[in-house]
Design a protein around this motif. Sequence first.
Motif, PDB file in Angstrom:
ATOM      1  N   ILE A  12     -51.446   2.696 -27.069  1.00  0.00           N
ATOM      2  CA  ILE A  12     -51.161   2.644 -25.639  1.00  0.00           C
ATOM      3  C   ILE A  12     -50.642   4.005 -25.208  1.00  0.00           C
ATOM      4  O   ILE A  12     -49.497   4.375 -25.493  1.00  0.00           O
ATOM      5  N   VAL A  13     -51.495   4.744 -24.506  1.00  0.00           N
ATOM      6  CA  VAL A  13     -51.166   6.118 -24.153  1.00  0.00           C
ATOM      7  C   VAL A  13     -50.171   6.174 -23.001  1.00  0.00           C
ATOM      8  O   VAL A  13     -49.156   6.875 -23.050  1.00  0.00           O
ATOM      9  N   ALA A  14     -50.478   5.441 -21.926  1.00  0.00           N
ATOM     10  CA  ALA A  14     -49.650   5.507 -20.719  1.00  0.00           C
ATOM     11  C   ALA A  14     -48.432   4.597 -20.846  1.00  0.00           C
ATOM     12  O   ALA A  14     -48.493   3.520 -21.444  1.00  0.00           O
ATOM     13  N   GLU A  15     -47.320   5.038 -20.296  1.00  0.00           N
ATOM     14  CA  GLU A  15     -46.120   4.220 -20.223  1.00  0.00           C
ATOM     15  C   GLU A  15     -46.028   3.595 -18.838  1.00  0.00           C
ATOM     16  O   GLU A  15     -46.597   4.106 -17.875  1.00  0.00           O
ATOM     17  N   PRO A  16     -45.330   2.458 -18.677  1.00  0.00           N
ATOM     18  CA  PRO A  16     -44.590   1.764 -19.728  1.00  0.00           C
ATOM     19  C   PRO A  16     -45.498   0.854 -20.564  1.00  0.00           C
ATOM     20  O   PRO A  16     -46.643   0.595 -20.194  1.00  0.00           O
ATOM     21  N   ILE A  17     -44.951   0.397 -21.687  1.00  0.00           N
ATOM     22  CA  ILE A  17     -45.615  -0.616 -22.501  1.00  0.00           C
ATOM     23  C   ILE A  17     -45.204  -1.979 -21.948  1.00  0.00           C
ATOM     24  O   ILE A  17     -44.019  -2.287 -21.849  1.00  0.00           O
ATOM     25  N   THR A  18     -46.187  -2.782 -21.567  1.00  0.00           N
ATOM     26  CA  THR A  18     -45.902  -4.121 -21.054  1.00  0.00           C
ATOM     27  C   THR A  18     -46.075  -5.129 -22.189  1.00  0.00           C
ATOM     28  O   THR A  18     -47.148  -5.226 -22.795  1.00  0.00           O
ATOM     29  N   VAL A  19     -45.000  -5.858 -22.478  1.00  0.00           N
ATOM     30  CA  VAL A  19     -44.980  -6.798 -23.591  1.00  0.00           C
ATOM     31  C   VAL A  19     -44.912  -8.225 -23.045  1.00  0.00           C
ATOM     32  O   VAL A  19     -44.081  -8.524 -22.179  1.00  0.00           O
TER      33      VAL A  19
END
Length: 280
Positions: free
Chosen positions: A215-222
């Motif tokens: 996952i390159v772009a932030e944010p990481i959605t969990v």
Amino acid sequence: MTRNIPKKVREALRKEVNFGCPIDGCGSPYLSYHHFDPPWHIENHHRPEGMIALCLEHHKQADYNAFTDDQLKEFKKNPFLSSDDSIQGQINWKRENLVFLIGGNVFIGAQNIYLNKQEQLLWLTTDEQGNSLLNLDMKSEKGELIFSLRDNDWLVMSNFDNIESIPSGKKLFFENKTEDLKIDIEFNNYSKVDFQKKYAEDIPARWIEIITNKIVAEPITVCVINGHLTYPFEIRMESTGTTINGEGSEITVMGSLTLKNVKEHIMQRGLVVGSGVLIK
């Protein structure tokens, strides 16, 4: 006394209004809690008889005295929704990339996640903007559909003992004690640094490295999904792992492996890139 309302009080207030805002014509399942008899500024209390569950819009109106105490008491006695009405809502967390943590397992870039070879647990569709939309079924022990999530729209089709959908929309919790079912869905955003800190003890370091590289772009959605299901066999999904119980039956898992009369078997945790299966 703090503003933190005890869990049992919150549950009682939600159930009292049949898990939807009790104001005529509303029924929103995204509930907050209003102190009115007496108001919080007069006395700090969490007595359910002097409180009512309302959506945020009607809670704000109640704060400014739009409703009398007698009207609020009547809403408690005769809420807009009956116990036989369907309850529905929408998840507005739409992202191009989602990381799923399901029963201690990690899925990245998944379009389909199966319980086992035969039974689909979760699948994704895509909207016009390229965002992933969530689909999920929850069935009774007999295989009857009692909760459905379609393209982020959810619908409850059975009487549940507890339904919690907080106003932020980041968390959904459903529990049916008669059927011994519950499901807990929660969304959160993390920077890569915060993701590493949050899951340092729960996810192996090599998995975290793969996730943050994928996952390159932030944010990481969990999206975290845990709970207890009874169809097609008993499955307990917890943050520490997934346990199955198939006493008196055969469970065919992905591949050719068939487990017979399984009792309290803890499945090995895994990291899956792409579609996969929970019971491996």
